[in-house]
Design a protein around this motif. Structure first.
Motif, PDB file in Angstrom:
ATOM      1  N   UNK A 262      -1.781 -19.078  41.227  1.00  0.00           N
ATOM      2  CA  UNK A 262      -3.168 -18.604  41.156  1.00  0.00           C
ATOM      3  C   UNK A 262      -3.751 -18.462  42.567  1.00  0.00           C
ATOM      4  N   UNK A 263      -3.458 -19.421  43.441  1.00  0.00           N
ATOM      5  CA  UNK A 263      -4.001 -19.397  44.797  1.00  0.00           C
ATOM      6  C   UNK A 263      -3.566 -18.141  45.552  1.00  0.00           C
ATOM      7  N   UNK A 264      -2.265 -17.874  45.544  1.00  0.00           N
ATOM      8  CA  UNK A 264      -1.771 -16.733  46.314  1.00  0.00           C
ATOM      9  C   UNK A 264      -2.109 -15.405  45.651  1.00  0.00           C
ATOM     10  N   UNK A 265      -2.251 -15.401  44.327  1.00  0.00           N
ATOM     11  CA  UNK A 265      -2.703 -14.187  43.644  1.00  0.00           C
ATOM     12  C   UNK A 265      -4.146 -13.874  44.027  1.00  0.00           C
ATOM     13  N   UNK A 266      -4.982 -14.911  44.059  1.00  0.00           N
ATOM     14  CA  UNK A 266      -6.377 -14.731  44.472  1.00  0.00           C
ATOM     15  C   UNK A 266      -6.456 -14.273  45.929  1.00  0.00           C
ATOM     16  N   UNK A 267      -5.590 -14.817  46.773  1.00  0.00           N
ATOM     17  CA  UNK A 267      -5.514 -14.407  48.177  1.00  0.00           C
ATOM     18  C   UNK A 267      -5.213 -12.913  48.269  1.00  0.00           C
ATOM     19  N   UNK A 268      -4.238 -12.462  47.486  1.00  0.00           N
ATOM     20  CA  UNK A 268      -3.830 -11.054  47.482  1.00  0.00           C
ATOM     21  C   UNK A 268      -4.976 -10.157  47.023  1.00  0.00           C
ATOM     22  N   UNK A 269      -5.671 -10.575  45.963  1.00  0.00           N
ATOM     23  CA  UNK A 269      -6.772  -9.781  45.413  1.00  0.00           C
ATOM     24  C   UNK A 269      -7.897  -9.630  46.430  1.00  0.00           C
ATOM     25  N   UNK A 270      -8.275 -10.726  47.081  1.00  0.00           N
ATOM     26  CA  UNK A 270      -9.360 -10.688  48.057  1.00  0.00           C
ATOM     27  C   UNK A 270      -8.984  -9.809  49.253  1.00  0.00           C
ATOM     28  N   UNK A 271      -7.767  -9.987  49.770  1.00  0.00           N
ATOM     29  CA  UNK A 271      -7.329  -9.202  50.922  1.00  0.00           C
ATOM     30  C   UNK A 271      -7.249  -7.718  50.627  1.00  0.00           C
ATOM     31  N   UNK A 272      -6.868  -7.383  49.383  1.00  0.00           N
ATOM     32  CA  UNK A 272      -6.703  -5.981  49.012  1.00  0.00           C
ATOM     33  C   UNK A 272      -8.029  -5.306  48.678  1.00  0.00           C
ATOM     34  N   UNK A 273      -8.980  -6.066  48.162  1.00  0.00           N
ATOM     35  CA  UNK A 273     -10.218  -5.459  47.653  1.00  0.00           C
ATOM     36  C   UNK A 273     -11.357  -5.404  48.670  1.00  0.00           C
TER      37      UNK A 273
END
Length: 323
Positions: A262-273
């Motif tokens: 969940x942590x790294x998925x959230x990291x990916x979402x924030x960085x991409x959006x």
């Protein structure tokens, strides 16, 4: 033993912040930040090769050897090596007791983790803590700090050095949090950290309306650095070891897998959006993070237990009372 585990959990975050600072130094225009950028991208190969080579020198986990392989002598030798001391009988006895408990309680699977009512609340706390860490906007500040400072009317060179100062404060405050976590408590530091980040984010939203004034540029630098300081004081490190305090040995592996994913998925979402959002909302993008931070503050105050100086049995009993 518990205190050692907490410090190791904080050291994990410390190494991350040190690596970020090193990358910021190497990314300066006076170092590798111009036409030499392909060499900058190749730098991570060095620690990767060193790690692969040094892994052969590392002993296997004593717990794994004892609990999974039943190799008590090898487990004791590995523990002696890791502790640098032959007096590990007390710790070996703790692991033997844990091994006995594991014989009567089977390992929890991912499906059982979600279906067991007694595990849902601690899982929710662990997952929200990981989401809060990333959706607080910390990696927007780290990834795009130079652009943020440039938007505040700093020159490109000034923006790079302001980013460097931010990275240095991140390292310093992570070291401070290593000492604070056993004094102030986890919940207190989480609340203080997110509250500080919320105030800084609101300040950045307001300051962005007055970027024509030169003093606002320096205010933005101070707010961004303070944002990182408050993050590093608690939200940066605590979520990483909070999950180990909320679950016993049988459910900890599955819970840790879910929380880290969940942590790294959230990291990916924030960085991409962030960039698409910023192109539409401009500086108002930080208002989204302010709202999220406020929600996380309410959740932590209402749902996150204080795990300082508490055993897993005491923590489990706290969650059972809430059922």
């Amino acid at each position: 033993m518990a205190s050692l585990l907490h410090q190791i959990g904080t050291v994990y975050q410390l190494v991350i912040t040190m690596s970020i600072l090193l990358s910021q130094v190497l990314g300066l225009n006076s170092v590798l930040g111009t036409d030499s950028w392909p060499w900058l991208l190749a730098v991570p190969l060095i620690p990767a090769v060193l790690q692969c080579g040094m892994l052969r020198m590392c002993p296997e986990s004593p717990k794994y050897l004892l609990l999974n392989k039943g190799a008590e002598l090898r487990a004791q030798r590995a523990l002696n090596y890791l502790r640098g001391d032959v007096a590990v009988h007390g710790e070996m006895e703790e692991m033997r007791q844990e091994a006995e408990k594991n014989k009567v309680s089977k390992k929890v699977t991912l499906r059982e983790l979600f279906r067991d009512r007694s595990l849902r609340r601690p899982l929710l706390v662990a997952v929200v803590a990981m989401v809060a860490q990333q959706f607080s906007g910390i990696n927007v500040v780290i990834f795009f700090s130079t652009e943020i400072f440039t938007a505040a009317n700093l020159s490109p060179t000034q923006s790079q050095y302001a980013t460097l100062g931010m990275g240095a404060m991140n390292v310093v405050m992570t070291v401070v949090s290593l000492m604070l976590v056993e004094i102030a408590g986890r919940k207190t530091l989480l609340l203080a950290g997110f509250s500080g980040m919320f105030l800084c984010t609101v300040g950045l939203c307001v300051a962005s309306l007055y970027t024509t004034h030169i003093w606002v540029s320096y205010l933005c630098i101070a707010l961004v650095i303070l944002f990182v300081v408050t993050f590093a004081a608690g939200p940066g490190s605590i979520p990483w070891f909070l999950v180990t305090e909320l679950f016993n040995q049988s459910s900890r592996p599955a819970a840790s897998s879910v929380a880290v994913t969940v942590n790294w998925t959230a990291n990916f979402i924030v960085g991409l959006s962030y960039l698409p959002l910023a192109s539409v909302l401009k500086s108002n993008t930080f208002a989204i993070f302010a709202v999220l931070q406020f929600i996380f503050i309410i959740f932590i105050a209402a749902k996150v237990p204080e795990t300082k100086n508490k055993t897993i049995e005491e923590i489990t009993a706290m969650f059972r009372q809430q059922l």
